[in-house]
Design a protein around this motif. Sequence first.
Motif, PDB file in Angstrom:
ATOM      1  N   ASP A  74      48.034  39.568  43.741  1.00 12.86           N
ATOM      2  CA  ASP A  74      46.923  39.722  42.799  1.00 12.86           C
ATOM      3  C   ASP A  74      46.961  38.565  41.808  1.00 12.86           C
ATOM      4  O   ASP A  74      47.862  38.468  40.985  1.00 12.86           O
ATOM      5  N   LEU A  75      45.990  37.668  41.924  1.00 10.22           N
ATOM      6  CA  LEU A  75      45.997  36.476  41.080  1.00 10.22           C
ATOM      7  C   LEU A  75      45.120  36.652  39.842  1.00 10.22           C
ATOM      8  O   LEU A  75      44.760  35.691  39.189  1.00 10.22           O
ATOM      9  N   GLY A  76      44.770  37.868  39.532  1.00  6.54           N
ATOM     10  CA  GLY A  76      44.014  38.112  38.307  1.00  6.54           C
ATOM     11  C   GLY A  76      42.513  38.123  38.536  1.00  6.54           C
ATOM     12  O   GLY A  76      42.028  38.100  39.670  1.00  6.54           O
ATOM     13  N   THR A  77      41.781  38.139  37.413  1.00  8.25           N
ATOM     14  CA  THR A  77      40.328  38.220  37.475  1.00  8.25           C
ATOM     15  C   THR A  77      39.738  36.989  36.811  1.00  8.25           C
ATOM     16  O   THR A  77      40.253  36.512  35.811  1.00  8.25           O
ATOM     17  N   SER A  78      38.646  36.507  37.376  1.00  4.94           N
ATOM     18  CA  SER A  78      37.970  35.362  36.764  1.00  4.94           C
ATOM     19  C   SER A  78      37.180  35.833  35.545  1.00  4.94           C
ATOM     20  O   SER A  78      36.371  36.753  35.648  1.00  4.94           O
ATOM     21  N   PRO A  79      37.406  35.229  34.377  1.00 11.73           N
ATOM     22  CA  PRO A  79      36.678  35.652  33.187  1.00 11.73           C
ATOM     23  C   PRO A  79      35.188  35.320  33.275  1.00 11.73           C
ATOM     24  O   PRO A  79      34.389  35.831  32.491  1.00 11.73           O
ATOM     25  N   PHE A  80      34.811  34.484  34.224  1.00 10.62           N
ATOM     26  CA  PHE A  80      33.394  34.110  34.331  1.00 10.62           C
ATOM     27  C   PHE A  80      32.603  35.089  35.174  1.00 10.62           C
ATOM     28  O   PHE A  80      31.635  35.680  34.735  1.00 10.62           O
ATOM     29  N   SER A  81      33.085  35.260  36.424  1.00  9.36           N
ATOM     30  CA  SER A  81      32.339  36.139  37.326  1.00  9.36           C
ATOM     31  C   SER A  81      32.787  37.585  37.165  1.00  9.36           C
ATOM     32  O   SER A  81      32.086  38.495  37.586  1.00  9.36           O
ATOM     33  N   GLY A  82      33.962  37.804  36.553  1.00  8.16           N
ATOM     34  CA  GLY A  82      34.486  39.153  36.447  1.00  8.16           C
ATOM     35  C   GLY A  82      35.043  39.663  37.756  1.00  8.16           C
ATOM     36  O   GLY A  82      35.407  40.823  37.881  1.00  8.16           O
ATOM     37  N   GLN A  83      35.096  38.778  38.786  1.00 11.61           N
ATOM     38  CA  GLN A  83      35.579  39.213  40.096  1.00 11.61           C
ATOM     39  C   GLN A  83      37.059  38.904  40.268  1.00 11.61           C
ATOM     40  O   GLN A  83      37.581  37.984  39.641  1.00 11.61           O
ATOM     41  N   ASP A  84      37.697  39.670  41.149  1.00 12.04           N
ATOM     42  CA  ASP A  84      39.095  39.389  41.463  1.00 12.04           C
ATOM     43  C   ASP A  84      39.203  38.034  42.149  1.00 12.04           C
ATOM     44  O   ASP A  84      38.338  37.672  42.954  1.00 12.04           O
ATOM     45  N   ILE A  85      40.291  37.317  41.815  1.00  8.95           N
ATOM     46  CA  ILE A  85      40.418  35.951  42.324  1.00  8.95           C
ATOM     47  C   ILE A  85      40.924  35.924  43.767  1.00  8.95           C
ATOM     48  O   ILE A  85      40.440  35.147  44.586  1.00  8.95           O
ATOM     49  N   THR A  86      41.874  36.827  44.107  1.00  8.03           N
ATOM     50  CA  THR A  86      42.483  36.789  45.441  1.00  8.03           C
ATOM     51  C   THR A  86      41.442  36.892  46.572  1.00  8.03           C
ATOM     52  O   THR A  86      41.461  36.050  47.481  1.00  8.03           O
ATOM     53  N   PRO A  87      40.517  37.875  46.543  1.00  8.11           N
ATOM     54  CA  PRO A  87      39.527  37.923  47.636  1.00  8.11           C
ATOM     55  C   PRO A  87      38.680  36.656  47.725  1.00  8.11           C
ATOM     56  O   PRO A  87      38.366  36.192  48.835  1.00  8.11           O
ATOM     57  N   GLN A  88      38.373  36.063  46.564  1.00  8.84           N
ATOM     58  CA  GLN A  88      37.598  34.811  46.572  1.00  8.84           C
ATOM     59  C   GLN A  88      38.350  33.722  47.292  1.00  8.84           C
ATOM     60  O   GLN A  88      37.791  32.961  48.087  1.00  8.84           O
ATOM     61  N   ILE A  89      39.675  33.637  46.986  1.00  6.80           N
ATOM     62  CA  ILE A  89      40.486  32.596  47.619  1.00  6.80           C
ATOM     63  C   ILE A  89      40.553  32.815  49.122  1.00  6.80           C
ATOM     64  O   ILE A  89      40.383  31.871  49.910  1.00  6.80           O
ATOM     65  N   ILE A  90      40.755  34.067  49.544  1.00  5.11           N
ATOM     66  CA  ILE A  90      40.821  34.364  50.984  1.00  5.11           C
ATOM     67  C   ILE A  90      39.515  33.950  51.657  1.00  5.11           C
ATOM     68  O   ILE A  90      39.504  33.348  52.734  1.00  5.11           O
ATOM     69  N   ASP A  91      38.411  34.238  50.974  1.00  3.78           N
ATOM     70  CA  ASP A  91      37.102  33.847  51.457  1.00  3.78           C
ATOM     71  C   ASP A  91      37.022  32.332  51.676  1.00  3.78           C
ATOM     72  O   ASP A  91      36.560  31.861  52.715  1.00  3.78           O
ATOM     73  N   ARG A  92      37.468  31.592  50.649  1.00  3.72           N
ATOM     74  CA  ARG A  92      37.388  30.133  50.689  1.00  3.72           C
ATOM     75  C   ARG A  92      38.304  29.532  51.738  1.00  3.72           C
ATOM     76  O   ARG A  92      38.006  28.497  52.325  1.00  3.72           O
ATOM     77  N   LEU A  93      39.455  30.195  51.953  1.00  3.24           N
ATOM     78  CA  LEU A  93      40.412  29.674  52.936  1.00  3.24           C
ATOM     79  C   LEU A  93      39.816  29.675  54.334  1.00  3.24           C
ATOM     80  O   LEU A  93      40.215  28.897  55.190  1.00  3.24           O
ATOM     81  N   GLN A  94      38.839  30.545  54.573  1.00  6.86           N
ATOM     82  CA  GLN A  94      38.215  30.596  55.899  1.00  6.86           C
ATOM     83  C   GLN A  94      37.417  29.333  56.204  1.00  6.86           C
ATOM     84  O   GLN A  94      37.011  29.107  57.332  1.00  6.86           O
ATOM     85  N   VAL A  95      37.171  28.546  55.183  1.00  6.60           N
ATOM     86  CA  VAL A  95      36.547  27.239  55.412  1.00  6.60           C
ATOM     87  C   VAL A  95      37.613  26.153  55.389  1.00  6.60           C
ATOM     88  O   VAL A  95      37.664  25.288  56.270  1.00  6.60           O
ATOM     89  N   THR A  96      38.490  26.204  54.370  1.00  2.82           N
ATOM     90  CA  THR A  96      39.443  25.114  54.168  1.00  2.82           C
ATOM     91  C   THR A  96      40.468  25.019  55.290  1.00  2.82           C
ATOM     92  O   THR A  96      40.754  23.919  55.774  1.00  2.82           O
ATOM     93  N   ILE A  97      41.027  26.177  55.716  1.00  2.00           N
ATOM     94  CA  ILE A  97      42.069  26.106  56.751  1.00  2.00           C
ATOM     95  C   ILE A  97      41.504  25.605  58.081  1.00  2.00           C
ATOM     96  O   ILE A  97      42.061  24.681  58.670  1.00  2.00           O
ATOM     97  N   PRO A  98      40.363  26.159  58.575  1.00  2.00           N
ATOM     98  CA  PRO A  98      39.816  25.578  59.810  1.00  2.00           C
ATOM     99  C   PRO A  98      39.502  24.086  59.657  1.00  2.00           C
ATOM    100  O   PRO A  98      39.750  23.312  60.598  1.00  2.00           O
ATOM    101  N   LEU A  99      39.021  23.673  58.485  1.00  2.00           N
ATOM    102  CA  LEU A  99      38.722  22.250  58.276  1.00  2.00           C
ATOM    103  C   LEU A  99      39.991  21.417  58.395  1.00  2.00           C
ATOM    104  O   LEU A  99      40.018  20.396  59.100  1.00  2.00           O
TER     105      LEU A  99
END
Lengths: 312, 291
Positions: A74-99
């Motif tokens: 659990d990497l905390g919550t973004s004060p901007f979007s109010g969303q949890d950071i970990t799911p966002q990162i996992i989401d982003r990794l689906q682009v970065t790792i294949p790249l």
Amino acid sequence: MYVIRRVGVFAFSVFAASVLVFTVMSILPGDPAQVMLGTQATPEAVDALRTELGLDRPLPVQYLEWASGAVRGDLGTSPFSGQDITPQIIDRLQVTIPLAVMAMALTVLISFPLGVYAAARHRRFGDNVVSIVSQLGLAVPAFWAGLLLVTVFAVGYRWFPASGFPGWDVSVFQSLKSLFLPAVSLAIVQSAIITRYVRSAVLETLREDYIRTARSKGLTRSAALWRHGLRNAAIPVLTILGLQFAALTAGTVVIESVFVLPGLGKMLLDGITRRDLPLVQGGAFTIAVLILGLNLAVDLTYRLIDPRVSEQ
Amino acid sequence: MTDRAASAETPPTERRRGRWRRLNLGLGLGIVLTVIAVALVSFVWTPFDPERIDASKRLLGAGEQGHLLGTDQFGRDLLSGIMVGARTALFVGILAVGIAVAIGIPIGGFAAARRGWVEDVVMRASDVVYAFPPVLLAILLVAAVSPGTGSAMVAIGIAYVPIVARVTRGAALSVFQLDFVSAARSYGRGNAYIFVRHVLPNIASVLIVQMTILFALAILAEAALSFLGIGTQPPTPSWGRSLRDAQTFLQLSPRLAIWPGVAIAVTVLGFNLLGDGLRDALDPRLEVRRT
């Protein structure tokens, strides 16, 4: 024994990296809450955000809080979007790792044949041509290569999209297509580096006694190289590939911005421009853990390929 | 044996190799000196005022109205901008490498002189920093402070400290074992004196080669940071920044994306060739190992 020690080093490095990421973000001048809210914010609002982010507590307490969350994923919550950071990162990794993987695969496809060819033609015309090409490749910034590729193959020929990413669930083929040019841009620079290592690793093994033995039993030069040389040359090259993966990951940050890909790098940059420190911390820490984990994997595989390493 | 006899015995491929090496050094030095000259000339003369905006001259092609490489979206002369950009690139390189060397050499020297746990701690710490790709570390540092040429240079410099420290330590270790160091110790010289006076001159060639390569890397890093918009800020001209602006006009005028990139690539190539050439020229032992 070695494996345990190596994993211990990995654990320590992850710990140190977390401290580093945390202190870089926390100790440097400027009040993060103030910076995030901008100069217009009222002191009350800044204080409220400071309390919300836990910035009013001592630094070690803040670190422990963050780190104990990070251990649980659990990497905390973004004060901007109010969303949890970990799911966002996992989401982003689906682009970065294949790249990154695609770029690495292209790098291997380009640099292995070139490096072996250059070594086989040692100090002759072909070798010199390969040296010149790799010297040029080293000098080209990946993002510039990306711009040129877009100009020719996206704006000119329209074979590939210039930017954007449809998403794996929409279309796997289209997704791969939009990762292709970014991967090529990264692979150009990496291939230049790896080709040089492949070349010198192959040259090194060509001088070994067992190659001479293979030749003496009647194998041609290239047969000896294929049968005995390449496997041995692969060992040092594998180490470099692991190390270069780190450089490649950094490269994705820049390349994702050229091709507007929703990857981890883009997230980091967006986080930086919005001064979303928890998001940047989480993203940077993830990249560091990826790199350290990869180095661990390389060191352990090393021993599988080459049993001699364990004997030493 | 005279020199001539030795060269007569050198196989032709070896001689060709020698020429090839001198070509690296010569070409590298030539490019680097040219870039320095262009940067210096840009202080007193550029074909046009690089910052002058002229709407009537927007996006001129190469050679039109005396603009050798054409103009950008604001009607600014491209060649003048690239000339002034050389200053930024060299300035960033000098300061970033300066910072890396000023911090990295003492750390590496200290580790090599003290050995034991001091060395372990220093080297493990540098391993951790090393795990972060320099550009990523620079992005983090710039993000934490503020975008701009100054923080970009400091960030790039700090990111390269572990590299310099490692190279210094590696090279200094063996020198610290030599007899003249023991001799200096025996008449009471301290580690710092011995390092500066006896060790540093012996590892200078390794460090110079490393600095040349780092210079090339620093130029690439600054270009990348400026391209991302967190390095050099307008109106200071920067090649990376020009490429960022060019990206918007890729459809309209792809030409804008070419010349700043060529400038970066040629400059980096120059420093890389110079580094390779210097390594071959300064360290004859390396050649023995290579052949």
